[in-house]
Scaffold this active site. Structure first.
Site, short mmCIF file in Angstrom:
data_model
loop_
_atom_site.label_atom_id
_atom_site.label_comp_id
_atom_site.label_asym_id
_atom_site.label_seq_id
_atom_site.Cartn_x
_atom_site.Cartn_y
_atom_site.Cartn_z
N HIS A 24 0.84 -1.20 0.00
CA HIS A 24 0.00 0.00 0.00
C HIS A 24 0.88 1.25 0.00
CE1 HIS A 24 -2.72 -2.96 2.18
NE2 HIS A 24 -3.47 -2.59 1.16
N SER A 49 0.58 -9.06 1.86
CA SER A 49 -0.87 -9.11 1.93
C SER A 49 -1.28 -8.89 3.38
CB SER A 49 -1.36 -10.49 1.48
OG SER A 49 -2.69 -10.72 1.92
#
Ligand code: PAF
Length: 283
Positions: free
Chosen positions: A37, A185
């Site tokens: 991210h 993840s």
């Protein structure tokens, strides 16, 4: 960095930015942010005046037996990571705000969603396309950023953005991996110590596919068989799917040529992980 937790407040800010002639980018997330991210936020920072990171664990993209309730959440940690990576706003609406009582409008991208994760998670992409379309309406960005790890999601969103004439540019950035190759993840947190080791088999299977393709193998069946063998050697691992598909339509291919996506979803214990590689294949 500002935290905005209602849609009306976000809309007011968007109007102000527009009046000031500022460009906006959006990084949609479900939180529990990681370096993947952060790479999207950093890219967004370089290209627009205002960077909005949305954090919303979207109930409508989870199936009834999936992990909505236990999906990891840590707002304080997310705010710190988003700030360091360069976000101006964390937009974290409530589920009631996004889906008030009587909510009944959904976005369905046909065909692309019938295969791969769409086949094993019915309704998942309808939930993703719906929430992303809503976020696009609220934030009205020029650019939105997504990760290549969710390759099918990125394609579905590109199609949705084009079909609905949003005019929003969709940028898809490379997978960020841990030093041993595991794709980052938010769900990696579910893995026990031994499962964390076992999870490396996803990347190993992809590396095997890459090596076979590089050494001239073009038969999808043979590559998939070799990947399956690696995965079935790990007792905690169970393949959900292993597919080689045409990147333009996600249809399975028998003989590799052009741009292909080698994608897999594997349960490690109870945790379902996905990963993929994109390859340009000469005939
Ligand atoms: O990739 C995710 O985190 C989610 O699917 C997204 C795009 C934020 C929609 O909820």
């Amino acid at each position: 960095m500002k935290v905005v937790d209602t849609i009306p407040r976000m809309s007011t800010l968007v109007k102000i930015f527009r009046k000031e002639g500022k460009s906006i980018s959006l990084v949609p997330t479900m939180g529990y942010l990681h370096e993947g991210h952060a790479s999207l936020i950093r890219a967004a920072r370089k290209h627009t005046d205002v960077v909005v990171v949305s954090i919303f664990v979207n109930p409508v993209q989870f199936g009834p037996k999936e992990d909505f309730e236990k999906y990891p959440r840590d707002m304080k940690r997310d705010e710190a990571l988003a700030t360091t990576a360069g976000a101006d706003i964390v937009f974290a609406p409530s589920a009631k705000d996004m889906y008030p009582d009587g909510y009944s409008t959904y976005v369905n991208v046909e065909r692309l969603t019938d295969v791969l994760c769409g086949a094993s998670r019915p309704g998942h992409f309808k939930g993703v396309a719906t929430v992303v379309a809503k976020l696009f309406e609220i934030v009205r960005p020029e650019i939105a950023y997504f990760g290549q790890k969710d390759a099918q999601q990125a394609m579905v969103i590109k199609k949705m953005a084009a079909d609905l004439n949003t005019g929003i540019e969709i940028k898809v950035l490379p997978i960020i991996r841990e030093s041993d190759g595991l794709a980052m993840s938010s769900r990696n947190i579910y893995l026990s110590e031994s499962e964390r080791k076992d999870a490396l088999v996803l990347h190993e299977a992809l590396k095997k596919a890459e090596a076979m393709i590089k050494s001239g193998e073009r038969e999808a069946k043979k590559i998939i068989r070799a990947m399956k063998e690696l995965i079935s050697a790990i007792p905690s691992a169970k393949a959900d799917y292993i597919s080689i598909v045409d990147i333009t339509n996600l249809k399975g291919i028998k003989v590799l040529s052009g741009e292909v996506l080698v994608a897999l979803a594997v349960f490690i214990g109870k945790t379902r992980l996905i990963d993929n590689i994109l390859m340009k294949v000469e005939k």
